[in-house]
Design an enzyme around this catalytic site. Structure first.
Site, PDB file in Angstrom:
ATOM      1  N   HIS A   1       0.819  -1.216   0.000  1.00  0.00           N
ATOM      2  CA  HIS A   1       0.000   0.000   0.000  1.00  0.00           C
ATOM      3  C   HIS A   1       0.848   1.260   0.000  1.00  0.00           C
ATOM      4  CE1 HIS A   1      -3.222  -2.815   0.870  1.00  0.00           C
ATOM      5  NE2 HIS A   1      -3.927  -1.942   0.184  1.00  0.00           N
TER       6      HIS A   1
ATOM      7  N   GLU B   1     -11.764 -10.154  -4.701  1.00  0.00           N
ATOM      8  CA  GLU B   1     -10.306 -10.161  -4.525  1.00  0.00           C
ATOM      9  C   GLU B   1      -9.827 -11.446  -3.864  1.00  0.00           C
ATOM     10  OE1 GLU B   1      -9.105  -6.732  -2.214  1.00  0.00           O
ATOM     11  OE2 GLU B   1     -10.825  -6.898  -0.887  1.00  0.00           O
TER      12      GLU B   1
ATOM     13  N   ASP C   1      -4.960  -8.006  -4.410  1.00  0.00           N
ATOM     14  CA  ASP C   1      -5.146  -9.140  -3.506  1.00  0.00           C
ATOM     15  C   ASP C   1      -5.490 -10.408  -4.275  1.00  0.00           C
ATOM     16  OD1 ASP C   1      -4.551  -8.357  -0.866  1.00  0.00           O
ATOM     17  OD2 ASP C   1      -6.320  -7.075  -0.857  1.00  0.00           O
TER      18      ASP C   1
ATOM     19  N   CYS D   1     -10.474  -2.319  -9.866  1.00  0.00           N
ATOM     20  CA  CYS D   1      -9.900  -1.188  -9.135  1.00  0.00           C
ATOM     21  C   CYS D   1      -8.496  -1.488  -8.617  1.00  0.00           C
ATOM     22  CB  CYS D   1     -10.812  -0.740  -8.001  1.00  0.00           C
ATOM     23  SG  CYS D   1     -10.999  -1.980  -6.727  1.00  0.00           S
TER      24      CYS D   1
END
Ligand code: PEP
Ligand code: MG
Length: 544
Positions: A188, A428, A452, A499
């Site tokens: 992240h 995910e 993920d 996304c």
């Protein structure tokens, strides 16, 4: 000149002075002291110094942002004259014979809790200020010093590693680039760097304390950093930087144009954001909406559990400013690499496979309902969607929807306005892909979280840089799962977007369009390049 090499997170150039960032680890001495007087003295000196610092910050903020914005620093300074708070700390030192830092930690935490327990949302929100000032006191007592001064100049930040919670708190306007010794491309922190449009180099093993204050260039194209660069290098990379700026400016002509292929297929291109401060980038890059609002960054940005009111204000700011564009808020995806102290999450052997995202929300119902209520309230101010992360079963989705309905009923009974909220889930996990037909019956849209999904399908920890040689971002199994999900969604009238970071991979845009994807949500800076790519594709021609 010294050269450091690593893995590049963004193909751009950054030029500026280096500032070494030191992680703060508050080591609180919990032992008793025999004589409390020296501790009282340390406490008092720290109190006076922090108060002075806050007044300096106030003056600077008045000059740069006006009195209203500066008021917070005045409030912080005044807090250090509050008799109840200060006496409670002194009592811990004198009567319980603890160190000054222990007293600050306890005294400020108790006061913050007291604010949190109040009914008035204004006072609840003040708990974060109490924690902020407490941390400033701890910085002073434990020798971290204050950041005053170093905050003024834009710089290239160099650190051993940066947690998402640290990255999200960096002042973007003062960040030219980032270099870390650790980190992985899909973490992240890397995602945040990309979304901030900040050139970043990870896995740079040559990092050295002696770089502090030196001039440097991050060359994102060649995955390296030059410290004390030669004049010639500086000149040529400055030219390259200007060329990037010129190319970016040319993309502006695509503003207002459709995301339509040569043969007429139109899809939506949305932006991924982490909070209200990213709204400007959504507008500047002409995204049609927000396909992923990582709401956990609102939590990571806060020093205490955000109240319903604080969340509502954050969501409302985004929703209202972007109305009538759709804003899809993903419910809190805390856990794994995204942790915050105040949630008291236990250390786990396998955090990525552990207690995270919807698993936390569904077991801490009050916490979840606070967020759902805030989202529902924000929906009265624009066009809102909600999506749930890490879903693996229909049961979970139904539970989420039941809680949504419960919150909606509560709000309506309280006379609060609530709008329509589109409901979707993140796909995910391989489990969600394989149950996509059943899941599609429950929701209006799917959003593929390819970061993920790749991690769980390939059994490759996205945080572990050692596994990068084994990782294949275009793994055929993941591409097959994307196709299966789009087809399952469409069979049941669900629209399907992507996304994850793969959505911005221009080498896959045509593949995704051929699979029938309805929406791509990417970091704001990728919106216009993606639009350009879509407009150059002709699906009537057979695929190469
Ligand atoms: C993903 O997993 O692809 C995703 C978009 O969510 P995050 O990266 O925040 O886990
Ligand atoms: Mg995810």
């Amino acid at each position: 000149m010294q050269v450091g090499t690593g893995t590049s997170v963004l193909n751009r150039i950054a030029i500026g002075k280096i500032r070494i960032f030191h992680q703060k680890e508050y080591k609180i001495n919990e032992e008793f002291v025999e004589d409390p007087i020296p501790e009282l003295d340390r406490f008092e000196k720290a109190r006076v110094k922090v108060q002075e610092d806050q007044r300096i910050l106030y003056d600077k903020a008045v000059a740069s942002a006006g009195e209203e914005s500066a008021a917070i620093f005045e409030f912080h300074a005044d807090m250090l004259d509050d008799d109840d708070l200060i006496d409670s700390c002194k009592t811990i030192i004198v009567e319980q014979k603890h160190t000054a830092e222990y007293a600050v930690k306890q005294g400020f935490a108790n006061t913050a809790q007291m604010f949190r327990d109040m009914d008035d949302p204004y006072f609840q929100a003040r708990s974060a200020d109490v924690i902020d000032v407490g941390n400033a006191m701890l910085d002073e007592l434990l020798g971290f010093g204050s950041d005053i001064g170093s905050k003024d100049e834009p710089c290239i930040l160099v650190a051993e590693d940066l947690a998402p919670s640290e990255t999200v708190k960096l002042d973007k306007s003062l960040l030219l680039g980032m270099v870390t010794r650790e980190g992985s491309s899909n973490s992240h922190t890397a995602i945040l760097a990309r979304s901030m449009n900040v050139p970043a180099l990870i896995q740079c093993k040559q990092i050295d304390e002696s770089w502090d204050g030196k001039m440097a260039i991050i060359d994102g194209y060649n995955a390296c950093i030059y410290v004390d660069p030669t004049e010639d290098l500086l000149k040529s990379l400055k030219e390259k930087q200007n060329e990037d700026i010129r190319k970016e400016a040319l993309l502006q002509e695509l503003r207002g144009k459709k995301n339509t292929t040569i043969d007429g297929k139109t899809i939506k291109v949305y932006a991924n954001i982490g909070g209200p401060s990213d709204v400007g980038a959504v507008k500047a890059n002409d995204a049609e909406g927000v396909g992923l609002f990582r709401s956990e960054f609102v939590y990571l940005n806060s020093t205490s559990d955000p109240t319903e009111e604080q969340q509502f204000q954050a969501y409302k700011r985004v929703v209202e400013t972007l109305a009538p564009k759709l804003v899809i808020i993903r419910t809190c995806d805390i856990g794994a690499d995204k942790t915050v102290d105040y949630m008291n999450l236990a250390k786990e052997e396998n955090p990525a496979l552990g207690y995270r995202a919807i698993r936390i929300s569904l077991t801490r119902k009050d916490f979840f309902k606070r967020q759902l209520r805030a989202i529902l309230r924000a929906s009265a101010f624009g066009n809102v969607g909600v999506m749930f992360p890490m879903i693996i079963s229909v049961r979970e989705v139904r539970e989420c929807k039941e809680l949504m309905n419960e919150c909606r009923r509560e709000l309506e009974n309280e006379g609060q306005k609530v709008g329509h909220v589109e409901i979707g889930i993140m796909i995910e996990t391989p489990a969600a892909v394989l149950c996509a037909d059943e899941l599609a019956e429950e929701v209006e849209f799917f959003s593929l979280g390819t970061n993920d999904l790749t991690q769980y399908t390939c059994a490759i920890d996205r945080q572990n840089a050692m596994l990068e040689p084994f990782s294949d971002t275009h793994h055929p199994a993941v591409l097959k799962e994307i196709k299966m999900t789009i087809e399952a969604g469409h069979r049941h009238g669900c629209w399907v977007g992507i996304c994850g970071e793969l959505g911005a991979d221009l080498t896959l845009t045509e593949t995704f369009l051929r699979m029938g994807v309805d929406e791509l949500s990417v970091n704001a800076k990728s919106v216009l390049p993606l639009r350009k790519q879509i407009r150059s594709i002709d699906l009537s021609k057979s695929a190469e």
